[in-house]
Design an enzyme around this catalytic site. Structure first.
Site, PDB file in Angstrom:
ATOM      1  N   CYS A   1      -0.293   3.938   2.565  1.00 43.61           N
ATOM      2  CA  CYS A   1      -0.733   4.172   3.544  1.00 43.61           C
ATOM      3  C   CYS A   1       0.007   2.600   4.483  1.00 43.61           C
ATOM      4  CB  CYS A   1      -1.545   4.066   4.634  1.00 43.61           C
ATOM      5  SG  CYS A   1      -3.137   3.489   3.640  1.00 43.61           S
ATOM      6  N   SER A   2      -1.402   2.036   4.586  1.00 44.87           N
ATOM      7  CA  SER A   2      -0.483   0.508   4.809  1.00 44.87           C
ATOM      8  C   SER A   2      -1.829  -0.355   5.163  1.00 44.87           C
ATOM      9  CB  SER A   2      -0.153   0.846   6.716  1.00 44.87           C
ATOM     10  OG  SER A   2      -1.234   1.350   6.979  1.00 44.87           O
ATOM     11  N   CYS A   3      -2.728  -0.054   3.773  1.00 47.73           N
ATOM     12  CA  CYS A   3      -4.013  -1.042   3.970  1.00 47.73           C
ATOM     13  C   CYS A   3      -3.572  -2.020   3.888  1.00 47.73           C
ATOM     14  CB  CYS A   3      -4.851  -0.618   3.040  1.00 47.73           C
ATOM     15  SG  CYS A   3      -5.076   1.158   2.039  1.00 47.73           S
TER      16      CYS A   3
ATOM     17  N   CYS B   1       1.088  -0.765  -0.009  1.00 42.83           N
ATOM     18  CA  CYS B   1      -0.363   0.133  -0.028  1.00 42.83           C
ATOM     19  C   CYS B   1       0.656   1.002   0.331  1.00 42.83           C
ATOM     20  CB  CYS B   1      -0.798   0.162   1.041  1.00 42.83           C
ATOM     21  SG  CYS B   1      -1.849   1.288   1.265  1.00 42.83           S
TER      22      CYS B   1
END
Lengths: 114, 211
Positions: free
Chosen positions: B113-115, B110
């Site tokens: 962000c950090s999905c 991602c």
């Protein structure tokens, strides 16, 4: 406020951004598209490295809330999200991993037809 | 733990790190203002520490390796097939499963962000959320794979899935050789977290337990 007793059910239920709205897709799998060169001041999900690059629609994921307007509080603007395939060579130059590719999920409003 | 091997040229004290202090301060404020129930926080932490994690995804992969009909459902309707095993919820509402083959290797990032698919993999590892992985996974995936000890022949196409939207991705790693006749439980033990992100491969029986 989330209470301890409700945590399990809340997590299990989730909260999908997928919506049932009957919205016509602007693109179809196999179609060539270009990511718009958008630079909004607010929230967006179109990564900078892909703006202005061309790719091919791989699949249509269906209709989702549009994060740009939703985050700004100006409406859900439901629209189709597609997985778009960009060749690594298109994004990073001809000498880069000729066979490799990046698949990015993009909303209708991020794309133009080529 | 990170930091255990640091140089011992400073005085040890019991003062937590800046980050830990900041989190504590935030938590105290949120609780004092009545915005967060500390007991709910405890349940949340316990859920992702002890109940939801990559062993869930490993069960999904082992089932797909064992049952061709399940695998077909998993690849066509990922979320529904995963829900058959009881794994549903936040950050797994809309799942896509991508299959590694002799000619295609999939890897998930991602960049924004950090999905990450929580119901099958739990919370993301620190490196997955860090800028070096997020920027380099799309620019130089083969270099990142090499850092993880994976070298793929040029004949294999590397596909990087940048989960910028609401879809969450799980990689179905290739079933390792030498696993004929293994039970689902035995197979699940070969499935690592990284093999389901695509930065690793499933373990072969001979290397089982080495990491």
């Amino acid at each position: 406020m989330l209470k301890a007793a409700d945590v399990e059910q809340t997590l299990r239920k989730g909260g999908s951004a997928r919506v049932d709205d009957d919205v016509a897709p602007k693109f179809k799998p196999g179609q060539r598209v270009v990511a718009r060169n958008l630079n909004p001041l607010g929230h967006t999900r179109v990564p900078r490295y892909i703006r202005g690059r061309s790719g091919t629609v791989d699949r249509d994921h269906g209709v989702f809330v549009f994060p740009d307007t939703n985050a700004a509080g100006t409406g859900k603007s439901p629209q189709h999200v597609y997985s778009v395939r960009f060749e690594a060579s298109e994004v990073w130059g001809a000498e880069t991993g000729a066979k490799d590719a990046i698949y990015i999920d993009l909303w209708d409003d991020y794309l133009d037809p080529v | 733990m990170p930091g255990d091997d640091h140089l011992h040229n400073h005085d040890h004290s019991d003062v937590p790190s800046d980050l830990a202090l900041r989190v504590k301060a935030l938590e105290s404020l949120l609780v004092e203002k009545g915005l967060v129930d500390p007991e709910a926080l405890n349940v949340l932490i316990d859920t992702y520490e002890t109940k939801v994690g990559p062993r869930n995804g490993a069960k999904v992969v082992a089932r797909a390796w064992s049952d061709p009909a399940y695998k077909a459902r998993l690849l066509s309707k990922g979320g529904k097939a995963i829900a058959e095993l009881g794994f549903t919820g936040r950050q797994g509402e809309d799942m896509i499963v991508v299959e590694n083959t002799d000619t295609t290797h999939n890897m998930v990032v991602c960049t924004l962000c950090s999905c990450y698919p929580w119901p099958v993999l739990g919370l993301p590892p620190v490196w997955y959320k860090a800028a070096p992985y997020r920027s380099r996974a799309v620019r130089d995936p083969r270099g990142v794979l090499a850092d993880f000890g994976v070298t793929l022949p040029d004949s294999v196409e590397v596909r990087v899935w940048d989960s910028t939207a609401e879809l969450r991705y799980l990689v179905l790693p290739q079933r390792p050789p030498g696993t004929d006749g293994m039970s689902e439980n035995e197979l699940a033990a070969l499935v690592t977290r990284d093999s389901m992100i695509g930065t690793g491969l499933a373990k072969t029986p001979s290397t089982k337990g080495s990491t």
